[in-house]
Design a protein around this motif. Structure first.
Motif, PDB file in Angstrom:
ATOM      1  N   GLU A   1       0.288  -1.176  -0.416  1.00 21.87           N
ATOM      2  CA  GLU A   1       0.268   0.021  -0.063  1.00 21.87           C
ATOM      3  C   GLU A   1       0.825   1.031  -0.218  1.00 21.87           C
ATOM      4  N   MET A   2       1.928   1.204   0.892  1.00 21.02           N
ATOM      5  CA  MET A   2       2.701   2.317   1.048  1.00 21.02           C
ATOM      6  C   MET A   2       3.484   2.467  -0.767  1.00 21.02           C
ATOM      7  N   ALA A   3       3.761   1.667  -0.865  1.00 22.42           N
ATOM      8  CA  ALA A   3       5.164   1.368  -2.344  1.00 22.42           C
ATOM      9  C   ALA A   3       3.819   1.977  -3.030  1.00 22.42           C
ATOM     10  N   PHE A   4       2.486   1.691  -3.840  1.00 20.66           N
ATOM     11  CA  PHE A   4       1.519   1.891  -4.585  1.00 20.66           C
ATOM     12  C   PHE A   4       1.346   3.494  -4.056  1.00 20.66           C
ATOM     13  N   ALA A   5       1.096   3.850  -2.914  1.00 17.95           N
ATOM     14  CA  ALA A   5       0.871   5.396  -2.818  1.00 17.95           C
ATOM     15  C   ALA A   5       2.289   6.188  -2.802  1.00 17.95           C
ATOM     16  N   SER A   6       2.991   5.918  -3.349  1.00 17.98           N
ATOM     17  CA  SER A   6       4.507   6.911  -3.110  1.00 17.98           C
ATOM     18  C   SER A   6       4.201   6.239  -4.835  1.00 17.98           C
ATOM     19  N   PHE A   7       4.093   5.373  -5.746  1.00 18.11           N
ATOM     20  CA  PHE A   7       4.148   5.079  -7.168  1.00 18.11           C
ATOM     21  C   PHE A   7       3.129   6.446  -7.079  1.00 18.11           C
ATOM     22  N   LEU A   8       1.933   6.455  -7.521  1.00 16.54           N
ATOM     23  CA  LEU A   8       1.095   6.925  -7.746  1.00 16.54           C
ATOM     24  C   LEU A   8       1.700   8.755  -7.351  1.00 16.54           C
ATOM     25  N   ILE A   9       1.915   9.215  -5.939  1.00 22.32           N
ATOM     26  CA  ILE A   9       2.295  10.872  -5.568  1.00 22.32           C
ATOM     27  C   ILE A   9       2.717  10.855  -6.269  1.00 22.32           C
ATOM     28  N   HIS A  10       4.098  10.624  -7.191  1.00 19.89           N
ATOM     29  CA  HIS A  10       5.730  10.641  -8.514  1.00 19.89           C
ATOM     30  C   HIS A  10       4.499  10.794  -9.499  1.00 19.89           C
ATOM     31  N   ASP A  11       3.621   9.652  -9.512  1.00 21.56           N
ATOM     32  CA  ASP A  11       3.051   9.587 -11.375  1.00 21.56           C
ATOM     33  C   ASP A  11       2.487  11.329 -11.507  1.00 21.56           C
ATOM     34  N   TRP A  12       1.437  11.631 -10.259  1.00 20.49           N
ATOM     35  CA  TRP A  12       0.447  12.337 -10.450  1.00 20.49           C
ATOM     36  C   TRP A  12       1.064  13.730 -10.035  1.00 20.49           C
TER      37      TRP A  12
END
Ligand code: HMG
Length: 458
Positions: free
Chosen positions: A267-278
Motif C-alpha cells: 500500500e505504501m509503495a503504490f501510494a508513493s508510486f501514484l504521488i510521484h506519477d500524479w
C-alpha cells in the motif's frame, strides 16, 4: 540476425507449506496487540515449513506441479534456474538438488541436458533470473526448449525481533517460453534502480536475517522510485506508451503487483508510486485539497524523506482519498489476498502476488498491461510490464493457490518455535509427509558431510 519473438510467462505453479502460524495467536504470545499485525502490517497467517521441508523441497514441489499440469517432459526443458536467498550450500545450487528430485520421478539422468544456475539478489533475484532466461529464449539460443525459473525462500528473523511478524515461506515456478499463453513480456519496459546499501542482509553462517526494519522500508521506496522513473522513460522513448494531456503512466497500467514483505508495504509503495506519477497533473489539485500540501523535502536524502513523519502522515492521508482507493482496489488489492495468508516469501513473494491477482479477479484481462515492481534488499528494484494474452483464462483456470491456502493446518506458537530453532529431526515433523519431496538426512562421512539427501514420499 535477431528475429523478433514473443516471449513471456506461459504458466505459474505455486507451493506453500501445509503449516501456518496464526498472526493473532502469535501476537498474543508476544504481548503485541493483534491488530498491529493483522491491520498495521496486514498479515493474518504466516506459512511455516515443516521439519522435512527446506527451500529445495519447496522448489521441487513447485517445479513438479508445473511439469505435471502442463504434461511437460524433461526433453522440453532447457533450463531450471533457481533464485533464492535461502541457499543450502555455498557451492552447490538448489537447482541441482531440484534436478535430482525431479529425476526420482522422471528417471535418472533425464534432465542431464539442462543448464541449472542459481541467482542471488535478495527478493529481486527471481525477476533478474526471469529477465536472463527470457533474453536467452528471445535470442533463439534455446532451440525451442522452455525454461523453468523457480523462486523459493523461507523468510526468517530472530525470535522476539520486530521482523518476526513478517516471516513466511513459499516457492513459485514460472514456465517461460515463446508465444506464452499467460503474459507477454515487454522487454523495452524494464527499469532498474540499484544502490549498494545495508538495509537487510544475512552473513554466511546465519539462518536469520540482520535487518534495519524502518530503514529497509525507505530503501524499498527509494529504489522503486528510481526503477519507476526508468520504466516511465523507457516506455515513452520506445514509443510503447505516449501520454495525452493530463495522463500519468499509471493510466496505461491495468494491473500491478509488488514485492510484498507484508501487505501494508505494498500500500505504501503504490501510494508513493501514484504521488510521484500524479504530482504536476491536473488531478493533483484535487488531491492536495484533501491532503494539504506535500511536505518540504529540501536538504533531505530520499530515505530520510520517505521515513520522515510528515511524509508518512501525508501518504496516509493520500491513501484515504477516493482517487487512491479506486486505483488500489482496481489494480493492486487482489494481488494481496494470498499474501496476507502467507507472509513474506522473499523471491517468491512478487510472483505469488501475480498469481493471486489473476486468481482472485474475474474481470476480463486479455490485452491488458500487467506491471510488476520487484524489490530486493541490498538493494535493487525492477519495474517492468507484460501484456496479458488472449488465452490466459485457460491457464488461470488451473491455478489453485487460494484452495491450497484453505487446506493448511494451524500450529501452536510452541510448535512454531521448535521448527524455527530447528529442534526437530526431519523425520519428527509435525505433519506426516505425503505425496511430496522430503529432506531425508544430511551426510555424515568425510566425503558427504553436510550433503542433503532427498526422497519422494508417496
Ligand atoms: P515495527 O516497529 O514492529 O512496527 O516494525 P511499527 O511500529 O512500524 O508498526 C507497524 C504498523 O502497525 C504501523 O503502521 C503502526 O501504526 C501500526 P503505519 O504507521 O506504518 O501505517 N500499529 C497498529 N495498527 C493497528 N492497531 C495497533 C497498532 N500498533 C501499531 N494496535 C517492520 C515493522 C515492518 C519494520 C518490521 O516488522 C520489520 O523489520 N520487518 C522486516 C523488514 C521488512 O519487511 N522490510 C520491508 C522493506 S525491505 C524488503 O521488502 C526486502 C525484504 O523482503 C528482504 C529481501 O529483499 O530479501 C525484507
Amino acid at each position: 540476425m535477431m528475429v523478433a519473438r514473443t516471449v513471456g510467462i506461459d504458466d505459474i505453479a505455486t507451493y506453500v507449506p501445509r503449516l501456518y502460524l496464526d498472526a493473532t495467536d502469535f501476537a498474543k504470545e508476544r504481548g503485541i496487540p493483534p491488530e498491529k499485525i493483522t491491520k498495521g502490517i496486514g498479515i493474518e497467517k504466516m506459512s511455516i515449513p515443516d521439519a522435512h521441508e527446506d527451500a529445495a523441497t519447496m522448489a521441487a514441489m513447485a517445479a513438479l506441479k508445473l511439469m505435471q499440469k502442463n504434461d511437460l517432459q524433461p526433453k522440453d526443458i532447457g533450463f531450471i534456474h533457481v533464485a533464492t536467498e535461502t541457499g543450502l550450500d555455498e557451492a552447490k545450487p538448489i537447482s541441482c538438488y531440484v534436478q535430482g528430485m525431479l529425476e526420482q520421478i522422471y528417471g535418472n539422468g533425464s534432465f542431464e541436458h539442462i543448464g541449472a544456475p542459481e541467482t542471488k539478489f535478495a527478493c529481486v533475484g527471481a525477476t533478474y533470473a526471469m529477465i536472463d532466461r527470457l533474453a536467452f529464449i528471445n535470442s533463439g539460443w534455446n532451440k525451442g526448449k522452455h525454461a523453468i525459473v523457480i523462486a523459493t525462500d523461507i523468510a526468517k528473523y530472530d525470535l522476539l525481533s520486530s521482523g518476526e511478524s513478517t516471516q513466511g515461506a513459499a516457492a513459485v515456478a514460472l514456465l517461460l517460453k515463446e508465444d506464452p499463453r499467460l503474459m507477454m513480456y515487454e522487454p523495452d519496459s524494464r527499469g532498474f534502480g540499484t544502490r549498494d546499501d545495508q538495509d537487510f542482509f544475512r552473513p554466511v553462517g546465519r539462518t536469520t536475517a540482520v535487518v534495519n526494519g524502518h530503514y529497509s522500508v525507505g530503501c524499498y521506496l527509494r529504489d522503486m522510485r528510481i526503477a519507476a522513473d526508468a520504466f516511465r522513460k523507457n516506455m515513452l522513448s520506445s514509443g510503447i506508451v505516449s501520454l495525452s494531456a493530463g495522463e500519468g503512466m499509471i493510466d496505461h497500467v491495468d494491473r500491478i503487483a509488488f514485492h510484498s514483505p507484508f501487505p501494508k508495504m505494498v500500500e505504501m509503495a503504490f501510494a508513493s508510486f501514484l504521488i510521484h506519477d500524479w504530482r504536476g497533473l491536473p488531478r493533483w489539485k484535487r488531491i492536495i485539497e484533501q491532503t494539504g500540501p506535500e511536505p518540504d523535502r529540501t536538504g533531505m536524502s530520499d530515505i530520510d524523506f520517505y521515513v520522515s513523519e510528515p511524509y508518512k502522515q501525508f501518504r496516509k492521508k493520500f491513501t484515504k482519498t477516493p482517487e487512491f482507493t479506486a486505483e488500489f482496489e482496481k489494480k493492486v488489492k487482489d494481488s494481496l489476498e494470498a499474501l496476507k495468508l502467507i507472509g513474506n516469501s522473499y523471491t517468491a513473494s512478487l510472483w505469488m502476488c501475480v498469481e493471486s491477482s489473476f486468481e482472485v479477479k474475474t474481470n476480463d484481462l486479455a490485452g491488458k498491461r500487467f506491471a510488476v515492481g520487484s524489490y530486493g534488499s541490498g538493494s535493487s528494484a525492477i519495474v517492468c510490464s507484460f501484456i496479458v494474452q488472449p488465452d490466459y483464462r485457460q491457464v488461470v483456470d488451473s491455478f489453485s493457490l487460494m484452495q491450497d491456502l484453505s487446506r493448511r493446518n494451524k500450529i501452536s506458537v510452541a510448535e512454531y518455535e521448535d521448527l524455527h530453532e530447528e529442534r526437530l529431526d526431519p523425520h519428527q515433523g509435525i505433519d506426516a509427509p505425503r505425496n511430496e519431496f522430503v529432506l531425508d538426512r544430511l551426510g555424515e562421512t568425510e566425503t558427504d558431510f553436510g550433503y542433503r539427501y532427498y526422497t519422494f514420499v508417496k
